[in-house]
Design a protein around this motif. Structure first.
Motif, short mmCIF file in Angstrom:
data_model
loop_
_atom_site.label_atom_id
_atom_site.label_comp_id
_atom_site.label_asym_id
_atom_site.label_seq_id
_atom_site.Cartn_x
_atom_site.Cartn_y
_atom_site.Cartn_z
N GLY A 1 -7.51 15.17 9.72
CA GLY A 1 -7.98 16.32 8.97
C GLY A 1 -8.23 15.97 7.53
O GLY A 1 -8.67 14.85 7.22
N PRO B 1 -12.70 18.64 4.84
CA PRO B 1 -13.31 18.89 6.16
C PRO B 1 -14.05 20.22 6.27
O PRO B 1 -15.01 20.32 7.02
CB PRO B 1 -12.12 18.86 7.12
CG PRO B 1 -11.10 18.05 6.42
CD PRO B 1 -11.27 18.31 4.96
N ASP B 2 -13.60 21.25 5.53
CA ASP B 2 -14.29 22.53 5.70
C ASP B 2 -15.59 22.59 4.90
O ASP B 2 -16.36 23.52 5.07
CB ASP B 2 -13.35 23.69 5.35
CG ASP B 2 -12.85 23.61 3.91
OD1 ASP B 2 -12.99 22.54 3.31
OD2 ASP B 2 -12.33 24.62 3.41
N LEU C 1 -20.90 19.57 13.33
CA LEU C 1 -19.52 19.72 12.87
C LEU C 1 -18.59 19.15 13.94
O LEU C 1 -18.78 19.41 15.12
CB LEU C 1 -19.20 21.19 12.69
CG LEU C 1 -19.08 21.73 11.28
CD1 LEU C 1 -18.90 23.23 11.33
CD2 LEU C 1 -17.91 21.09 10.57
N PRO C 2 -17.59 18.38 13.54
CA PRO C 2 -16.67 17.91 14.57
C PRO C 2 -15.79 19.06 15.05
O PRO C 2 -15.20 19.77 14.24
CB PRO C 2 -15.85 16.84 13.83
CG PRO C 2 -15.95 17.18 12.40
CD PRO C 2 -17.26 17.89 12.20
N TYR D 1 -14.98 11.86 13.24
CA TYR D 1 -13.69 12.41 13.67
C TYR D 1 -13.11 11.60 14.82
O TYR D 1 -11.98 11.13 14.78
CB TYR D 1 -13.86 13.87 14.07
CG TYR D 1 -12.57 14.51 14.53
CD1 TYR D 1 -11.75 15.17 13.63
CD2 TYR D 1 -12.16 14.44 15.87
CE1 TYR D 1 -10.56 15.74 14.04
CE2 TYR D 1 -10.98 15.01 16.29
CZ TYR D 1 -10.18 15.66 15.38
OH TYR D 1 -9.00 16.21 15.79
N TRP D 2 -13.92 11.39 15.86
CA TRP D 2 -13.40 10.67 17.03
C TRP D 2 -13.31 9.19 16.77
O TRP D 2 -12.52 8.49 17.41
CB TRP D 2 -14.24 10.99 18.27
CG TRP D 2 -14.06 12.43 18.66
CD1 TRP D 2 -14.97 13.43 18.54
CD2 TRP D 2 -12.87 13.04 19.19
NE1 TRP D 2 -14.43 14.62 18.96
CE2 TRP D 2 -13.15 14.41 19.36
CE3 TRP D 2 -11.61 12.56 19.52
CZ2 TRP D 2 -12.20 15.31 19.86
CZ3 TRP D 2 -10.67 13.45 20.02
CH2 TRP D 2 -10.96 14.80 20.18
N TRP E 1 -18.36 12.81 8.33
CA TRP E 1 -17.58 13.89 8.95
C TRP E 1 -18.31 14.64 10.05
O TRP E 1 -18.46 15.86 10.02
CB TRP E 1 -17.03 14.87 7.89
CG TRP E 1 -15.78 15.50 8.37
CD1 TRP E 1 -15.58 16.82 8.68
CD2 TRP E 1 -14.53 14.85 8.64
NE1 TRP E 1 -14.31 17.03 9.13
CE2 TRP E 1 -13.65 15.83 9.11
CE3 TRP E 1 -14.09 13.52 8.55
CZ2 TRP E 1 -12.34 15.54 9.48
CZ3 TRP E 1 -12.79 13.23 8.91
CH2 TRP E 1 -11.93 14.24 9.37
#
Lengths: 490, 196
Positions: free
Chosen positions: A184, A70-71, A283-284, A153-154, A148
């Protein structure tokens, strides 16, 4: 030189022994009709295969850069879009070839259904084909997660909430889906594994089975109303006809496949080059509200169906309907595996296709416009149209400010601008009287329907001003609404 | 010449072959178990982490009757989660109860319908969900739209003058949340409900 090459080839084939198999596969006879003009109906399966090859190629290319964490995921996609030479093109092509694959698989299935090609002896080919459709859709969903962005995410959050509705084992399934108690890194990694290893593995195995079945059962002849399928005589007739009039597969039929595949490749490459890569949008950030996740287009119909169904039917649509639809697709060759194949003699089948695509089309359109979602910024971003307040009294002006401030606009449009969850209120003054407005605003929709009760959310002075404003919303010259039994006509 | 045309019998010692057969089955079972157990455990092992408390700030920093989102890095996240680890909860300070204990309402940001993030609108004192238009009142109670219940409440406590919340499991919203379920409609009712 040529002699030399054939000697090398001979050395390999003496050990491999594939020459005979390959040659007989290429030259195996197919029904004469399938090689003629009607053969154009048979090009969609091979086009799906061509697009799959593009997907594998572009997928490997993307995996060289993409970071499934994710990062870094977002940055690596941005890197692909803007830094890596032609990274943008590979991303775009992966998206449009994938979309094209869904389209081709669906068209292929529809053709097989309309021509009754799933009937004896090709029932198993159909079943494996349905599983291939499931794999293709699974690739689409898992691929969207890898993007991503907030949709991913949602989307996972929504998928988790849906899975959580499964009785008894719901929480365990959610845990399995997300790979942990929060969305995550573990969630992303698991969808990466699904997208890159698990589903492609299953897809290739199923594809091998599908192609083997096509070779073993033979390509079905174009449907002929005079030749209904009878499992007792079909095989004998089919092979006798092949011996009599069959033509080699490698010839006219393959040429049509190749022509159409080339056309499809040109279209997806052009689409990719013109449209560019899809996302990632941003970005989420779980702390930013107002994210409204949209599924990718193959799932918009389900999204719409869910949004427009009554709450009581929701859990059924989430948990039972997909299984039911899949079960129906599985059952197709068992409901009728004999009899007529020609669409001209199967009006119910044709009607079913027309109805299915109409429903899917309408639901997809609805899912695309999503009128049920409030416009979260409308209260502060869409001003009250000037024409509506030009002649207003101070009280009505005040009311228009209340209307904006109390976020009414998020669900109610004025002049088409604003949310569309509730009715457009541009002419509400002609439809509801003062008392009816007060009642509606104070109590909302009876029984906790779609409108919240604002009784405690605004003071009496605000209510007075707001109703004054709403009553003034009428086309010029139109009288306010009145109760026929109470107010005498003027 | 008869013996030459007939291949020699395979089982010179039938008992030995049977034994070898069983030995292979047994060895196979041991190998499968040795391989299968750790791998199955790896795949099925649910990723358990102990409940961890997150400090949200001094009790004094919350104004009574004001709802605001407090953000924090979830201790349940992975080190490589980046921005995704940054989550939040809605906190409303309800004032002190009869025993001079600070009372809070801590609500999860996820809609009780399908988990989308709700937004707090202080002007109308409503939470609104962007997805299907679920609306909630300030106390988390369902107001309208498709949600089947009110917003989920997080488990909180006050430690040394600080408000702490148990890191919520997003969006499972199951085990870390206030199980009492029924959303209190007033501060006095909430004071009676148990919290950690």
């Amino acid at each position: 030189m040529r002699n030399w090459l054939s000697r090398i080839g001979g050395w390999f084939d003496h050990r491999l022994g594939v020459r005979a198999i390959v040659l007989s596969t290429l030259e195996h006879p197919i029904p004469r009709g399938a090689a003629g003009p009607l053969g154009w109906w048979y090009v969609f399966g091979s086009a799906s295969l061509t697009l799959l090859a593009i997907q594998i190629l572009t997928g490997i290319g993307l995996s060289l850069v993409y970071v499934p964490a994710p990062d870094q995921a977002f940055e690596s996609l941005e890197y692909l879009n803007y830094e890596q030479p032609l990274g943008w093109f590979l991303r775009a092509l992966h998206y449009y070839a994938g979309s094209g694959m869904v389209v081709m698989v669906l068209v292929h299935m529809t053709q097989v259904f309309l021509h009754g090609s799933y009937k004896y002896p090709r029932e198993l080919t159909w079943l494996v084909g349905v599983l291939l459709l499931v794999c293709t859709l699974g690739m689409f969903f898992s691929g969207q997660i890898l993007r991503w962005d907030p949709d991913a995410y949602w989307g996972l959050a929504v998928a988790g909430s849906m899975a959580g509705r499964v009785p008894v084992v719901g929480p365990q399934i959610v845990q399995l889906l997300h790979g942990g108690p929060v969305i995550g890194g573990d969630s992303l990694s698991r969808f990466f594994a699904l997208h890159v290893f698990v589903i492609p593995g299953a897809l290739l195995l199923l594809l091998a089975a599908h192609l083997w079945l096509v070779l073993r059962c033979g390509i079905s002849a174009p449907p002929d109303p005079k030749q209904p399928v009878d499992p007792r005589t079909y095989d004998v007739d089919y092979h006798a006809e092949l011996r009599r009039t069959g033509v080699p597969f490698f010839g006219g039929a393959v040429l049509k496949d190749a022509f159409f595949s080339a056309l499809v490749v040109i279209v997806v490459v052009a689409l990719a080059a013109i449209m560019g890569p899809k996302g990632p949008s941003e970005l989420p950030d779980p702390t930013i509200g107002g994210a409204n996740p949209r599924p990718e287009w193959p799932f918009l119909w389900l999204f719409a169906l869910l949004a427009m169904s009554p709450p009581a039917a929701e859990t059924f649509i989430i948990l039972v309907l997909p299984v039911l639809l899949l079960g129906l697709l599985f059952l197709v060759p068992f409901i009728s595996n004999r009899g007529q194949r020609a669409p001209s003699r199967r009006p119910a089948a044709v009607l079913l296709v027309v109805i299915s695509y109409t429903v899917l089309g309408v639901l997809t359109y609805k899912g695309h416009t999503a009128p049920w979602s409030p416009a979260m910024n409308a209260w502060s971003s869409d001003p009250v149209p000037i024409a509506m307040v030009k002649q207003s009294s101070p009280l009505q002006l005040q009311g228009s400010a209340v209307f904006q401030n109390k976020n009414c606009r998020n669900c109610h449009a004025l002049d088409g601008m604003g949310g569309r969850r509730g009715p457009d209120l541009s002419t509400i003054g002609t439809r509801l009287t003062r008392d009816q407005l007060i009642d509606q605003i104070s109590n909302g929709t009876p029984g906790g329907g779609n409108m919240p009760a604002y009784g405690k959310q605004m003071g009496p002075h605000e209510m007075t001003a707001l109703v004054e404003f709403l009553v003034s919303l009428r086309p010029p010259g139109q009288l306010p609404a009145r109760v026929a039994t109470l107010d005498p006509p003027p | 010449m008869e013996t030459a045309s007939n291949p020699p019998p395979l089982d010179l010692l039938p008992g030995r072959r049977t034994f070898f057969g069983w030995l292979t089955y047994g060895l196979g079972a041991v190998a499968a178990t040795m391989l299968g157990f750790p791998i199955a455990q790896y795949f099925l092992g649910t990723w358990q982490r102990r409940a961890s408390w997150v400090k949200l700030g001094a009790v004094d920093s919350f104004l009574p009757g004001v709802t605001r989102m407090v953000t924090f890095d979830s201790p349940l996240s992975q080190p490589w989660d980046g921005r995704t680890a940054h989550t939040g909860v809605f906190v409303r300070y309800l004032g002190q109860d009869d025993n001079q204990q600070a009372q809070f309402l801590v609500l999860a940001v996820n809609c009780a319908h399908l988990g989308c993030p709700v937004t707090w609108f202080p002007q109308s004192e409503l939470f609104m969900c962007p997805c299907h238009g679920g609306v909630y009142y300030a106390n988390g109670e369902r107001s309208s739209g498709p949600p089947p219940r009110g917003l989920f409440r997080c488990v909180w406590r006050v430690q040394q003058g600080n408000l702490e919340v148990q890191a919520p499991h997003y969006p499972t919203l199951d085990d870390t949340l206030d199980k009492s379920g029924a959303v209190a409609s007033s501060a006095s009712r909430l004071a009676r409900c148990k919290h950690a």
